[in-house]
Design a protein around this motif. Structure first.
Motif, short mmCIF file in Angstrom:
data_model
loop_
_atom_site.label_atom_id
_atom_site.label_comp_id
_atom_site.label_asym_id
_atom_site.label_seq_id
_atom_site.Cartn_x
_atom_site.Cartn_y
_atom_site.Cartn_z
N LYS A 84 1.44 -1.00 0.29
CA LYS A 84 0.03 -0.02 -0.13
C LYS A 84 1.16 1.33 0.08
O LYS A 84 1.68 1.86 0.22
CB LYS A 84 -1.12 -0.12 1.24
N PHE A 86 1.03 5.40 -1.94
CA PHE A 86 0.74 6.46 -3.09
C PHE A 86 1.54 6.80 -4.16
O PHE A 86 2.49 6.00 -4.04
CB PHE A 86 0.07 8.14 -1.95
N PRO A 90 -0.47 12.55 -2.36
CA PRO A 90 -0.83 11.48 -1.09
C PRO A 90 -2.09 11.50 -1.29
O PRO A 90 -2.80 10.49 -0.48
CB PRO A 90 -0.52 12.53 0.09
N THR A 93 -4.10 7.29 -3.21
CA THR A 93 -3.85 5.43 -2.88
C THR A 93 -3.69 4.51 -3.89
O THR A 93 -4.63 4.20 -4.51
CB THR A 93 -3.67 5.90 -1.58
#
Length: 402
Positions: A84, A86, A90, A93
């Motif tokens: 996981k 970005f 930001p 994601t």
């Protein structure tokens, strides 16, 4: 061989990333991922983690006052990699989750390309305006709360009969999510999904219609600590009462499987039998000072629950229509031991499905060593079903999440 190639590829990927950007790789504490990687120009990031569940199950049939027909198995219940982070911004994601155990990859068929179903999640999430987010890809639909809780954050060894018979699991499509606050702390969340309606990892395209899912959640006393409304047990020991009430309505248009986007495919002489399937959930979560309660209700109906050929003869496939409820409660002691209990009742429409009432009572004990990231859980269940032998089951599980 394919699994070995996959693991080798992941190893080579991280080796190359490590040497290419050593200054931008950070080690983390246990349970928060194995590595955190941030590009030198801060245009992308990646957190990599792994998890493992080892399960032992013993079961017996109950005949009157006798316990007979013992059976026992060891199982690598779940083994997964997670990624996981970005990309570019930001607010853009992503999440990727790969399942490597046999149970994770089960369900191979002609509709999944006759290949293992490695991909659990592959989704991109864009927070494009204030609290509005657009999700695109494959992930869990906004269904019953017990299903959306990660299997690594469960209060008991595994989910209930209600979930196994009625949940709508994962699918591929789009979701829109939003939340807002009324007054000082009353939080309302809305989630809407449009998906293919065939379940995860289907490669043959849409066989029926599309699936539409709407969920609304009400949190009158504000947010739970650390998203505790989607985690089993009150590990954060909420200092003030926290409550979440929610409802989900799912409509699968021209569904071709016996449990909406789950179950077996309903093939007939023209290809597939199609019917509209509706699933309705109501659920609640309450936590306060180590005490937790979760309640769920499920109801599935179909416009025509008996699959037929073009001449009207039954194919033998039946939509699993019926109702169920699940009640679960637990208390976490200060030494991080927890006791929990669960009562589940599943009542299918016997006139259509031929399945009688099922009831299950479960009593469990958990020891949280590092929260849900490292824990040992055990439970005992008694399953009673009309028209079949009662069953006694004991499970012991180790859960580890790096």
């Amino acid at each position: 061989m394919k699994k070995l190639l996959l693991i080798t590829s992941i190893y080579l990927l991280f080796t190359s990333l490590f040497y290419a950007q050593e200054d931008n790789i950070k080690t983390t504490s246990f349970g928060k991922g194995i590595l955190d990687i941030v590009a030198k120009d801060s245009t992308w990031s990646m957190n990599f983690s792994a998890r493992l569940q080892f399960l032992s199950t013993s079961s017996w049939n109950v005949a009157g006052d006798k316990i007979i027909d013992p059976s026992q198995e060891f199982l690598l219940r779940r083994s997964r990699f997670k990624f996981k982070g970005f990309v570019y911004d930001p607010k853009l994601t992503y999440k990727i989750e790969l399942g490597l155990s046999n149970r994770d990859m089960s369900g191979v068929s002609e509709f999944t390309g006759n290949t293992p179903r490695y991909i659990m999640d592959g989704v991109v999430m864009w927070n494009f305006h204030k609290n509005l987010s657009l999700w695109v890809g494959q992930t869990k639909l906004p269904g019953n709360v017990e299903r959306v809780i990660s299997s690594g954050n469960l209060q008991l060894v595994d989910r209930s009969l209600l979930n196994s018979k009625f949940n709508i699991d994962r699918d591929i499509g789009m979701q829109v999510r939003n939340h807002f606050t009324v007054g000082k702390e009353f939080v309302i969340r809305q989630k809407f999904a449009m998906s293919q309606g065939e379940g995860r990892n289907v490669t043959t395209g849409n066989l029926g219609g599309h699936q539409y899912t709407t969920r609304v959640e009400f949190l009158p006393f504000g947010e739970f600590t650390s998203k505790g409304d989607y985690s089993g047990g009150d590990l954060k020991r909420e200092k003030r009462p926290k409550l979440a009430l929610a409802s989900t309505y799912d409509f699968n248009n021209n569904a071709v499987r016996t449990r909406s986007n789950q179950g077996s495919y309903m093939a007939n002489d023209l290809g597939f039998f199609e019917t509209n399937i509706k699933t309705f959930f109501i659920d609640a979560m309450f936590k306060y000072k180590g005490f937790s309660f979760m309640g769920e209700y499920a109801d599935r109906t179909a416009s025509d629950a008996i699959a037929k050929n073009s001449d009207g003869t039954a194919t033998g496939d039946i939509v699993q229509v019926g109702k169920a409820y699940n009640l679960q409660a637990g208390y976490l002691f200060k030494n991080n031991y927890e006791i929990a209990t669960r009562y589940t009742q599943v009542k299918f429409d016997k006139a259509i499905t031929g399945i009688d009432l099922q009831k299950q009572i479960t009593l469990g004990v958990s020891k949280y060593i590092v929260g849900h990231k490292l824990k040992i859980q055990t439970d005992v269940s008694y399953l009673g079903a009309k028209g079949a032998a009662d069953e006694l089951m004991w499970r012991l599980q180790l859960d580890m999440h790096f």
